[in-house]
Design a protein around this motif. Structure first.
Motif, short mmCIF file in Angstrom:
data_model
loop_
_atom_site.label_atom_id
_atom_site.label_comp_id
_atom_site.label_asym_id
_atom_site.label_seq_id
_atom_site.Cartn_x
_atom_site.Cartn_y
_atom_site.Cartn_z
N LYS A 376 -29.17 -53.34 29.55
CA LYS A 376 -27.96 -53.24 30.37
C LYS A 376 -26.98 -52.23 29.79
N LYS A 377 -26.88 -52.19 28.46
CA LYS A 377 -26.01 -51.20 27.81
C LYS A 377 -26.49 -49.79 28.10
N LEU A 378 -27.79 -49.59 28.02
CA LEU A 378 -28.35 -48.27 28.29
C LEU A 378 -28.09 -47.86 29.73
N ALA A 379 -28.30 -48.79 30.65
CA ALA A 379 -28.05 -48.49 32.06
C ALA A 379 -26.59 -48.16 32.30
N THR A 380 -25.70 -48.92 31.68
CA THR A 380 -24.26 -48.68 31.84
C THR A 380 -23.87 -47.31 31.33
N ALA A 381 -24.46 -46.91 30.20
CA ALA A 381 -24.13 -45.60 29.61
C ALA A 381 -24.61 -44.45 30.47
N VAL A 439 -29.20 -46.00 18.52
CA VAL A 439 -30.26 -45.22 19.16
C VAL A 439 -29.95 -45.02 20.65
N ILE A 440 -29.29 -45.99 21.26
CA ILE A 440 -28.86 -45.81 22.65
C ILE A 440 -27.86 -44.65 22.74
N ASN A 441 -26.91 -44.62 21.82
CA ASN A 441 -25.91 -43.55 21.82
C ASN A 441 -26.56 -42.19 21.60
N ASP A 442 -27.55 -42.13 20.70
CA ASP A 442 -28.25 -40.86 20.45
C ASP A 442 -28.98 -40.38 21.69
N PHE A 443 -29.66 -41.31 22.35
CA PHE A 443 -30.40 -40.93 23.55
C PHE A 443 -29.47 -40.42 24.64
#
Length: 457
Positions: A376-381, A439-443
């Protein structure tokens, strides 16, 4: 040997005939030949090349190793070292031969490629070490295995019978062999793992049962579609339906509600079909369904599921899946099927100890919740980024997005690994128990750079 990914070479092979017509690419062909030969540990392709000699001899004696930036020589034996090797090159995956050849990425990040890429969760690792303390009975006759089986009864609040196998393919195939005779068929979704990713194992272990893949939106089957499939055919000229297979969560990251499962199971049972659930990501489904007040029992036997393949590997365990029979009559002689298929572990306590650790501590649900939260965090970003389309809101630990091929290739060039999955340009990003915010932020940072047309330095 250092890590090396061969997959980027496959698109390059398509252009070998065209490149062979142009003498300027001869050097590239030799380098590509070397890469493939070394990866496969074969020297014959090298002997056939124009640059045999010291290079081939060094490879044959394992004096050469590979790193992701290029080739280099090491550990040379004798008085004369092999000559320095050229930097490896590769073709980008495009529809025409490229004007230039770019260097391979200096790193490879497989975080989002699959939840299988993550390591062993700490609870399982500690349990493996603890189980290594003494000698105990083998082949599942130990107290740890008995404890694990009791924990499954407590989790599902019913007298179920549990077996353990090494992987999901074996779990699904062996269960279907118990549910179906070889003249029968298995109804499943057209993107079901048993049909698309198990190399015909269900057909093999059932002795010939036919899989009948059916369509359905969002990876889910509907009662109308299943009903039409059950009544398809004309007597003995068509396989008799023997089982209905559902996946929870589905290959498209969606969830069946208890009511939807119940409707399908009631239909199947009315026509004499058993109901199998592929639960490779059942823990993620339970974590997501808990918010609606649904328990593991609600998602399985209370809704009519006869047998569940409960995934452990994708939730941080090492080489263990649980097969849980709620209809114990169907488990008759299943232990013999497990043994005959080479799935009975002599030191079963090491698999069982991992299940004990995560079930007793609640880590099985905690890790699945974390993976879902990270998705969900990845999708939100990514939401709102121009050039990125969320195909649907993530229900579990999978995020499906649509990208322009150039954007996807730019991310591949930066070392990210993820797979095309839905439609022509739909990609799947998986989160796991080990996925971090960093790693989410890096992506996302690399994604934004790719969308802005930033060139890999």
């Amino acid at each position: 040997m250092s890590f090396f990914d061969k997959r980027p070479l496959h698109p390059a092979k398509r252009w070998l005939p065209k490149l062979c017509e142009n003498r300027r690419y001869r050097f590239f062909l030799d380098v590509l030949n070397f890469v493939i030969a070394i990866y496969a540990r074969e020297t014959e392709p090298l002997r056939q090349s124009t640059a045999h000699g010291a290079f081939a001899r060094a490879h044959k004696t394992h004096q050469i190793k590979i790193n992701v930036v290029g080739f280099h020589r090491s550990c040379a034996r004798g008085k004369r070292a092999p000559r320095p090797l050229p930097t490896s090159k590769m073709l980008s995956p495009c529809d025409s031969p490229p004007a230039s050849i770019s260097a391979m990425p200096a790193r490879h990040d497989l975080t989002f490629a699959s939840d299988n890429t993550a390591g062993i969760c700490p609870e399982a690792l500690a349990a493996l070490n603890a189980a290594n303390a003494s000698c105990v009975p083998s082949y599942g006759e130990d107290a740890i295995t008995a404890r694990a089986q009791q924990l499954f009864r407590e989790l599902f609040v019913t007298d179920c019978e549990t077996f353990f196998v090494f992987n999901g393919t074996a779990a699904n195939a062996l269960v279907l062999s118990a549910l179906c005779a070889r003249h029968q068929s298995v109804l499943c979704h057209e993107v079901a793992h048993i049909d698309t990713d198990e190399c015909g194992a269900p057909e093999f272990f059932t002795g010939g049962s036919k899989l009948l893949p059916l369509p359905g939106a969002s990876g889910q089957l509907s009662p109308a579609t299943v009903a039409a499939a059950i009544t398809r055919g004309h007597g003995v000229h068509f396989p008799k339906p023997g089982a209905l297979s559902l996946t929870q969560s589905t290959e498209h990251g969606t969830l069946y509600s208890p009511a939807a499962i119940s409707d399908l199971a009631d239909l199947a049972h009315a026509h004499g079909l058993a109901v199998h659930m592929d639960g490779a990501r059942f823990a993620n489904a339970c974590a997501a369904s808990a918010a609606q007040g649904h328990s593991p029992a609600d998602l399985t036997w209370r809704a009519g599921v006869d047998v569940l393949c409960f995934g452990g590997t994708k939730n941080g365990l090492l080489t263990t899946e649980a097969v849980v029979f709620f209809n114990k009559t169907l488990a008759r002689d299943f232990a013999y099927r497990v043994k005959q298929a080479g799935q009975l572990a002599s030191k079963q306590r090491f698999a069982s100890a991992q299940w004990c650790a995560i079930l007793e501590s609640g880590a099985w649900l905690r890790h699945a919740t974390h993976a879902n939260t990270q998705a969900k965090k990845l999708a939100t970003a990514m939401r709102g980024l121009s050039g990125v389309t969320l195909l649907h809101e993530p229900a579990v630990n999978a995020v499906f997005i649509q990208l322009h091929p150039a954007t996807a290739h730019a991310l591949f060039a930066r070392g990210w690994h993820f797979h095309p999955f839905i439609g022509e340009h739909g990609y799947r990003l998986m989160c796991s128990w080990a996925t971090t915010d960093a790693v989410i932020n890096d992506f996302v940072a690399d994604l934004k750079s790719a969308l802005n047309g930033t060139v890999l330095s």
